[in-house]
Motif scaffolding. Structure first.
Motif, PDB file in Angstrom:
ATOM      1  N   VAL A 381       0.912  -1.211  -0.116  1.00  0.00           N
ATOM      2  CA  VAL A 381       0.104  -0.048  -0.014  1.00  0.00           C
ATOM      3  C   VAL A 381       0.939   1.225  -0.160  1.00  0.00           C
ATOM      4  O   VAL A 381       1.818   1.242   0.787  1.00  0.00           O
ATOM      5  N   ARG A 382       0.592   2.173  -0.741  1.00  0.00           N
ATOM      6  CA  ARG A 382       1.175   3.621  -0.572  1.00  0.00           C
ATOM      7  C   ARG A 382       0.933   4.285   0.528  1.00  0.00           C
ATOM      8  O   ARG A 382      -0.095   4.337   1.224  1.00  0.00           O
ATOM      9  N   PRO A 383       2.150   4.866   1.210  1.00  0.00           N
ATOM     10  CA  PRO A 383       1.766   5.409   2.345  1.00  0.00           C
ATOM     11  C   PRO A 383       0.590   6.552   2.329  1.00  0.00           C
ATOM     12  O   PRO A 383      -0.050   6.755   3.167  1.00  0.00           O
ATOM     13  N   GLU A 384       0.614   7.599   1.262  1.00  0.00           N
ATOM     14  CA  GLU A 384      -0.533   8.424   1.261  1.00  0.00           C
ATOM     15  C   GLU A 384      -2.090   7.875   1.322  1.00  0.00           C
ATOM     16  O   GLU A 384      -2.863   8.327   1.935  1.00  0.00           O
ATOM     17  N   THR A 385      -1.942   6.618   0.800  1.00  0.00           N
ATOM     18  CA  THR A 385      -3.169   6.140   0.486  1.00  0.00           C
ATOM     19  C   THR A 385      -3.705   5.680   2.014  1.00  0.00           C
ATOM     20  O   THR A 385      -4.865   5.814   2.221  1.00  0.00           O
ATOM     21  N   PRO A 476     -10.354  -1.775  24.180  1.00  0.00           N
ATOM     22  CA  PRO A 476     -10.718  -1.896  22.834  1.00  0.00           C
ATOM     23  C   PRO A 476      -9.543  -1.033  21.805  1.00  0.00           C
ATOM     24  O   PRO A 476     -10.310  -0.066  21.168  1.00  0.00           O
ATOM     25  N   ALA A 477      -8.696  -1.304  21.946  1.00  0.00           N
ATOM     26  CA  ALA A 477      -7.502  -0.550  21.364  1.00  0.00           C
ATOM     27  C   ALA A 477      -7.267  -1.176  19.682  1.00  0.00           C
ATOM     28  O   ALA A 477      -7.306  -2.304  19.524  1.00  0.00           O
ATOM     29  N   ILE A 478      -7.134  -0.370  18.734  1.00  0.00           N
ATOM     30  CA  ILE A 478      -6.527  -0.889  17.734  1.00  0.00           C
ATOM     31  C   ILE A 478      -5.377  -0.314  17.178  1.00  0.00           C
ATOM     32  O   ILE A 478      -4.869   0.722  17.185  1.00  0.00           O
ATOM     33  N   TRP A 479      -4.327  -1.299  16.755  1.00  0.00           N
ATOM     34  CA  TRP A 479      -3.048  -0.989  16.339  1.00  0.00           C
ATOM     35  C   TRP A 479      -2.855  -1.270  14.755  1.00  0.00           C
ATOM     36  O   TRP A 479      -3.456  -2.420  14.239  1.00  0.00           O
ATOM     37  N   ILE A 480      -2.546  -0.137  14.132  1.00  0.00           N
ATOM     38  CA  ILE A 480      -2.481  -0.340  12.598  1.00  0.00           C
ATOM     39  C   ILE A 480      -0.795  -0.204  12.368  1.00  0.00           C
ATOM     40  O   ILE A 480       0.019   0.686  12.649  1.00  0.00           O
ATOM     41  N   VAL A 481      -0.152  -1.379  12.141  1.00  0.00           N
ATOM     42  CA  VAL A 481       1.302  -1.816  12.257  1.00  0.00           C
ATOM     43  C   VAL A 481       1.737  -1.348  10.638  1.00  0.00           C
ATOM     44  O   VAL A 481       1.518  -1.992   9.746  1.00  0.00           O
ATOM     45  N   TRP A 482       2.587  -0.077  10.600  1.00  0.00           N
ATOM     46  CA  TRP A 482       3.025   0.334   9.133  1.00  0.00           C
ATOM     47  C   TRP A 482       4.370  -0.611   8.868  1.00  0.00           C
ATOM     48  O   TRP A 482       5.523  -0.269   9.551  1.00  0.00           O
ATOM     49  N   ASN A 483       4.167  -1.740   8.306  1.00  0.00           N
ATOM     50  CA  ASN A 483       5.161  -2.688   7.803  1.00  0.00           C
ATOM     51  C   ASN A 483       5.798  -2.353   6.750  1.00  0.00           C
ATOM     52  O   ASN A 483       5.548  -2.603   5.614  1.00  0.00           O
ATOM     53  N   ASN A 484       7.115  -1.745   6.860  1.00  0.00           N
ATOM     54  CA  ASN A 484       7.775  -1.504   5.637  1.00  0.00           C
ATOM     55  C   ASN A 484       9.235  -2.334   5.827  1.00  0.00           C
ATOM     56  O   ASN A 484      10.171  -1.988   5.076  1.00  0.00           O
ATOM     57  N   LYS A 535      -2.368  -6.438   2.414  1.00  0.00           N
ATOM     58  CA  LYS A 535      -1.205  -6.391   1.525  1.00  0.00           C
ATOM     59  C   LYS A 535      -1.435  -5.433   0.238  1.00  0.00           C
ATOM     60  O   LYS A 535      -0.730  -5.255  -0.450  1.00  0.00           O
ATOM     61  N   HIS A 536      -2.787  -5.086   0.268  1.00  0.00           N
ATOM     62  CA  HIS A 536      -3.424  -4.322  -1.040  1.00  0.00           C
ATOM     63  C   HIS A 536      -4.177  -3.125  -0.469  1.00  0.00           C
ATOM     64  O   HIS A 536      -5.144  -3.286   0.544  1.00  0.00           O
ATOM     65  N   GLU A 537      -4.090  -2.042  -1.393  1.00  0.00           N
ATOM     66  CA  GLU A 537      -5.037  -1.033  -0.650  1.00  0.00           C
ATOM     67  C   GLU A 537      -6.356  -1.414  -0.628  1.00  0.00           C
ATOM     68  O   GLU A 537      -7.236  -0.735   0.220  1.00  0.00           O
ATOM     69  N   ASP A 538      -6.976  -2.215  -1.747  1.00  0.00           N
ATOM     70  CA  ASP A 538      -8.185  -2.589  -1.708  1.00  0.00           C
ATOM     71  C   ASP A 538      -8.904  -3.263  -0.464  1.00  0.00           C
ATOM     72  O   ASP A 538     -10.110  -3.235  -0.038  1.00  0.00           O
ATOM     73  N   GLU A 539      -8.098  -3.609   0.530  1.00  0.00           N
ATOM     74  CA  GLU A 539      -8.388  -4.414   1.544  1.00  0.00           C
ATOM     75  C   GLU A 539      -8.221  -3.639   2.988  1.00  0.00           C
ATOM     76  O   GLU A 539      -8.735  -4.106   4.067  1.00  0.00           O
ATOM     77  N   ASP A 557      -1.937  -5.629  10.443  1.00  0.00           N
ATOM     78  CA  ASP A 557      -0.570  -5.647   9.906  1.00  0.00           C
ATOM     79  C   ASP A 557      -0.723  -4.998   8.399  1.00  0.00           C
ATOM     80  O   ASP A 557      -1.172  -5.814   7.338  1.00  0.00           O
ATOM     81  N   VAL A 558      -0.237  -3.855   8.000  1.00  0.00           N
ATOM     82  CA  VAL A 558      -0.481  -3.072   6.575  1.00  0.00           C
ATOM     83  C   VAL A 558       1.055  -3.225   6.127  1.00  0.00           C
ATOM     84  O   VAL A 558       1.993  -2.489   6.585  1.00  0.00           O
ATOM     85  N   HIS A 559       1.279  -3.903   4.993  1.00  0.00           N
ATOM     86  CA  HIS A 559       2.362  -3.911   4.271  1.00  0.00           C
ATOM     87  C   HIS A 559       2.505  -2.697   3.425  1.00  0.00           C
ATOM     88  O   HIS A 559       1.440  -2.356   2.539  1.00  0.00           O
ATOM     89  N   VAL A 560       3.372  -1.705   3.666  1.00  0.00           N
ATOM     90  CA  VAL A 560       3.538  -0.493   3.171  1.00  0.00           C
ATOM     91  C   VAL A 560       4.846  -0.253   2.258  1.00  0.00           C
ATOM     92  O   VAL A 560       5.852  -0.779   2.443  1.00  0.00           O
ATOM     93  N   ARG A 561       4.703   0.274   1.034  1.00  0.00           N
ATOM     94  CA  ARG A 561       5.648   0.405  -0.001  1.00  0.00           C
ATOM     95  C   ARG A 561       6.662   1.555   0.722  1.00  0.00           C
ATOM     96  O   ARG A 561       6.661   2.528   1.358  1.00  0.00           O
ATOM     97  N   SER A 562       7.930   0.851   0.426  1.00  0.00           N
ATOM     98  CA  SER A 562       9.321   1.489   1.295  1.00  0.00           C
ATOM     99  C   SER A 562       9.992   2.364   0.240  1.00  0.00           C
ATOM    100  O   SER A 562      10.721   3.031   0.800  1.00  0.00           O
TER     101      SER A 562
END
Length: 590
Positions: A381-385, A476-484, A535-539, A557-562
């Protein structure tokens, strides 16, 4: 009363709802007392002392009411130091109660004593990172130390205070009276002298290109309504420090965003072209000043500077002031509104029309530059997205806890905070782990609101035990892991300043150096937290919406373009490296 009872009774009188603490042999005496105070003070025991400190820090940033931490002597308390440093740098407050060895054993080198230079010397470890360190050696000294601690934490510029309690002081008894502090009954909102306000209003009336630069002082003073009134009545645009974001709704047309290397283009343009800057509760640190290189973000002293702060030490620290004054942010903003309103001949709308037109042009240019990348659908996924999708999906009352790292640079530039106390940043000390852990404290401070932590893969791996605490206490916390797959911010420095000579920043394994990270979603599930991988912006959108509906802890766990770097609209350099022109798109900014 035992010393431990004195402490517990004081905290109960102060209506401190939580102690975030971890057991140890040094603090078992007060733990036993807290057993009897469970109906008044809830003990939450995370799996690491750093977590306790960041939770307390974030709690204060949201509620503006301090809570306490509790750690044992030796390594347990050493783990709280980083969290107090983080809180102090960002003017946040909590009471750090640490245990120490018994006074009868001072200077004998017992188990876990710091004694190399002075007996029972743990306060010397804490002193650089707290407003004051107290070490009462008898229980009858506790009431005064506690009262002074509470007053000091929240007066003037807030900050953490340290109370170091030897083991025997918890257990020994004294005939004392426990009284409340003065913190709730005394409100000090100092203002600016009448003649000084008149001089500042004169500067505004003569200016053609004024801007306000607002920081955490405006947030702490709860001056959002007053700032908004000033902006709307007198058409003065606002640049925000990270901890001032949201004091003016960032969708407001006169909200320009953050300034500096990874600031927004309109903010940097306004900062360097302004003829008057009114800074309220804001520091001119290196990142919000383009390392103080003239012309990149600011143009002092050619630009006139009015600097208002509750802390006189910050006034004129890095830039010479035209007018400087020590005052509470809310009081000052009200004074300025009243003074300007009394000048009937002053028509801000017409006077600043050309200035607003220029700003609107920079804002359009910035949006035109950003728009194509925000909507691109890619994998990873692109960071800006990510920023754009979260802005669109998350409710307006969401409290966002951000960690230190590359992802933070993107949110500094692109996130639009709608409310104060809703975008939490580790800024001054940039402590990795703050966002990872702080989201739990924020959730306790404002239950019922969505709480989302956006954290790097490196930062999350430093404190993954937060998952256990969220499950244990049903937070009830949510973690979004910026995985690059890297310490991305530092890798970017290596690529930009050292010709791509990369070492020690990427996560990999094997002879081929394949990208490596744990399966963060599986890690979450092993702790009882729902875990998802994107792994994809659509998800991404559906995953975030699912997490919001759950009402339970969740990790994505969000896979991000590095390969995509945040645009540099200012600069930030490490001497003696040569500074370069900041690039916006394909052209030099100015």
């Amino acid at each position: 009363m035992k010393g431990a009872e004195i402490i517990a009774e004081f905290l109960a009188k102060e209506e401190v709802p939580y102690i975030f603490g971890i057991c140890g042999h040094g603090n078992v005496g007060i733990l036993d007392t807290l057993y009897d105070y469970q109906d008044k003070i809830k003990l939450i025991s995370p799996r690491h002392e750093q977590v306790a400190g960041h939770m307390a820090d974030a709690y204060f940033r949201v509620a503006h009411k301090p809570v306490a931490t509790l750690t044992s002597c030796g390594p347990g308390s050493a783990n709280i130091v980083m969290a107090t440093a983080c809180a102090q740098a960002d003017s946040s407050a909590f009471l750090a109660i640490t245990a120490n060895v018994p006074t009868s054993q001072f200077n004998r080198g017992p188990f876990q004593e710091s004694y190399q230079h002075f007996q029972g010397d743990f306060p010397s470890v804490m002193r650089p990172y707290v407003k004051r360190s107290f070490q009462p050696s008898r229980p009858e000294m506790l009431p005064l130390a506690l009262r002074q601690s509470m007053n000091l934490m929240v007066s003037g510029r807030p900050g953490p205070v340290h109370l170091d309690v030897p083991y025997d002081v918890f257990q020994e008894e004294a005939d004392v009276t426990v009284t409340r502090s003065d913190a709730k009954g005394t409100t000090i909102r100092s203002g600016v002298a009448r003649e000084t306000i008149a001089e500042i209003a004169d500067l505004v009336a003569r200016a053609e290109r004024p801007v306000l630069f607002v920081g955490h002082g405006v947030t702490l003073s709860e001056a959002s309504a007053d700032l908004t009134q000033l902006v709307e009545r007198f058409a003065i645009p606002v640049i925000s420090s990270p901890n001032g974001m949201g004091t003016l709704d960032m969708y407001h047309p006169l909200s320009l965003g953050f300034i500096g290397r990874n600031g927004a283009y309109p903010a940097n343009q306004a900062g360097r072209h302004a003829d008057l800057v009114i800074a309220v509760g804001a520091r001119f640190d290196d990142r919000s000043s383009s390392t103080w290189i003239q012309g990149y973000s600011w143009n002092f002293p050619a630009t006139k500077l009015v600097h208002i702060d509750i802390d006189p030490a910050e006034i004129g620290r890095n830039y010479p002031v035209t007018i400087g004054a020590t005052a509470d942010a809310r009081t000052f903003l009200r004074q300025l509104v009243e003074e300007l309103a009394g000048r009937g001949a002053f028509d801000a709308n017409s006077r600043f029309a050309q200035w607003r037109k220029a700003i609107a042009g920079w804002q359009r240019e910035w949006q035109d530059f950003l728009k194509p990348d925000e909507t691109e659908s890619t994998s990873p996924v692109r960071p800006e997205t990510i920023v754009a999708d979260l802005q669109r999906i998350l409710p307006a009352d969401t409290i966002l806890s951000l960690d230190s790292g590359q992802h933070h640079n993107w949110f500094m530039q692109f996130w639009k905070a709608r409310h104060p106390q809703a975008m939490l940043n580790s800024w001054g000390f940039s402590a990795m782990g703050f966002g990872v852990c702080g989201v739990l404290g924020a959730a306790l401070a404002a239950p019922g609101r969505p709480h989302v932590a956006v954290v790097g893969d490196g930062g999350f791996t430093m404190a993954p035990h937060v998952l256990c605490t969220a499950v244990e206490y049903d937070i009830p916390a949510i973690w979004i892991v910026w995985n690059n797959f890297a310490w991305g911010a530092i890798r970017d420095l290596q690529h930009g300043l050292f010709d791509g000579r990369e070492i020690g920043t990427a996560f990999h394994h094997g002879s081929n150096k394949d990208a490596y990270n744990p399966d963060f979603a599986a890690m979450a599930r092993s702790c009882g937290v729902e875990g998802l991988t994107v792994k994809h912006e659509d998800e991404l959108g559906s995953a975030v919406q699912h997490a919001l509906r759950l009402g339970k802890p969740c990790l994505i766990d969000v896979h991000v373009r590095s390969d995509i770097k945040p645009p540099s609209t200012g600069t930030w350099q490490l001497p003696p490296l040569q500074h370069r022109e900041p690039v916006f798109g394909s052209r030099v900014l100015f």
